[in-house]
Enzyme design. Sequence first.
Site, mmCIF file in Angstrom:
data_model
loop_
_atom_site.group_PDB
_atom_site.id
_atom_site.type_symbol
_atom_site.label_atom_id
_atom_site.label_comp_id
_atom_site.label_asym_id
_atom_site.label_seq_id
_atom_site.Cartn_x
_atom_site.Cartn_y
_atom_site.Cartn_z
ATOM 1 N N ASP A 62 -81.926 29.713 -42.541
ATOM 2 C CA ASP A 62 -81.383 28.565 -41.793
ATOM 3 C C ASP A 62 -81.227 28.906 -40.309
ATOM 4 O OD1 ASP A 62 -79.212 30.257 -41.749
ATOM 5 O OD2 ASP A 62 -77.780 28.826 -42.599
ATOM 6 N N HIS B 15 -79.675 31.620 -39.033
ATOM 7 C CA HIS B 15 -78.479 32.347 -38.600
ATOM 8 C C HIS B 15 -78.797 33.763 -38.144
ATOM 9 C CE1 HIS B 15 -77.568 33.587 -43.061
ATOM 10 N NE2 HIS B 15 -78.169 34.586 -42.455
ATOM 11 N N GLU C 111 -73.742 30.353 -38.933
ATOM 12 C CA GLU C 111 -74.416 29.252 -39.588
ATOM 13 C C GLU C 111 -74.646 28.107 -38.590
ATOM 14 O OE1 GLU C 111 -75.718 30.286 -42.063
ATOM 15 O OE2 GLU C 111 -74.533 30.272 -43.886
ATOM 16 N N ASP D 7 -71.436 41.731 -39.785
ATOM 17 C CA ASP D 7 -70.676 40.807 -40.634
ATOM 18 C C ASP D 7 -70.254 41.442 -41.951
ATOM 19 O OD1 ASP D 7 -73.236 40.946 -41.720
ATOM 20 O OD2 ASP D 7 -73.790 38.926 -41.112
HETATM 21 C C1 GLP Z 1 -77.641 37.984 -44.332
HETATM 22 C C2 GLP Z 1 -77.010 38.664 -43.137
HETATM 23 C C3 GLP Z 1 -77.846 38.459 -41.902
HETATM 24 C C4 GLP Z 1 -79.299 38.753 -42.183
HETATM 25 C C5 GLP Z 1 -79.806 37.849 -43.258
HETATM 26 C C6 GLP Z 1 -81.277 38.051 -43.575
HETATM 27 O O1 GLP Z 1 -77.375 36.625 -44.367
HETATM 28 N N1 GLP Z 1 -75.702 38.211 -42.874
HETATM 29 O O2 GLP Z 1 -77.349 39.286 -40.878
HETATM 30 O O3 GLP Z 1 -80.038 38.558 -41.026
HETATM 31 O O4 GLP Z 1 -79.049 38.161 -44.391
HETATM 32 O O5 GLP Z 1 -81.430 38.560 -44.847
HETATM 33 P P1 GLP Z 1 -82.740 39.088 -45.494
HETATM 34 O O6 GLP Z 1 -83.211 40.237 -44.675
HETATM 35 O O7 GLP Z 1 -82.320 39.506 -46.858
HETATM 36 O O8 GLP Z 1 -83.698 37.966 -45.483
#
Ligand code: GLP
Length: 278
Positions: free
Chosen positions: A132, A134, A139, A63
């Site tokens: 959440d 994802h 989402e 993403d």
């Molecule tokens: C972002 C990314 C996700 C990732 C998530 C988790 O939202 N788009 O792909 O899984 O962060 O983040 P963190 O590792 O900072 O908790």
Amino acid sequence: MEVVVQPDADAAAMLTARLIAARVEAKPDLVLGLATGRTMEAVYQRLATLGVDFSRCRTFNLDEYVGVPTRDEHSYRRYMDGRLFDKINIVKTNTHLLDGMASDLGKEVASYERRIEQAGGIDLQLLGIGEDGHIGFNEPLSALMSRTREKALTPATRRQNAGMFGGDPDRVPARALTMGVGTILDARELLLLATGRAKAAILAKAVEGPITAMISASAIQLHPYCKVILDQDAAGALTQRDYYEWVFQNEPEWQAYRQKTAETFPSNIRAPGIAAGL
Ligand code: GLP
């Protein structure tokens, strides 16, 4: 699905890095799907030290934020360059990220799907999980068959990712481009890593709860080759931990990894209270 609970976040990141390294060694032209976020930083740090030859590897990130230029310190391109690509021998033109600044975002997402297809599909997709539920930026209510597209981010996600934007959720872009849940499920293997107590509740729902578009990570239950690597904290709400631990300790597939974890983390390979007696 297999769930592996490691003694701590370091061990979980190291195991994840070793699994990726093993796949690249087995198939030097591996097509690797990559993820961003704080959890992955430790994985990339470890991966860069394992001496893996990435020269024939191609990568596709999950993403990218909409409206953030590549050169901006908050872009996922900058994240990937700084944390991994600049530290390994990958050919930069073989690293693909969505362009959140494209003048036609519809064309951009369609061309991303085409590029993945032209590369022969993703062999191994690395995943984190948002609070959440994802994966990528899929989402709640993302269709389980969705493809790469633009998504609006929830206020919860913007709060969760605010750390990378000086702590201010309003500075986190409101929209992103993301591979769809269906695009992710098309990868030949999935590897999800989660660490920390904040992920425990959602992780248990995703892994042991019903499959629902409300929690896009629950879709990984549909995938025939999926590994979930956790630390003790992220595993805190799972009900079948003893069984998962037994599989890791006994299945031949995990033997080499068990030994390496024991060598690297000799004092805490078996965390107290976990799978006692197994
Ligand atoms: C972002 C990314 C996700 C990732 C998530 C988790 O939202 N788009 O792909 O899984 O962060 O983040 P963190 O590792 O900072 O908790």
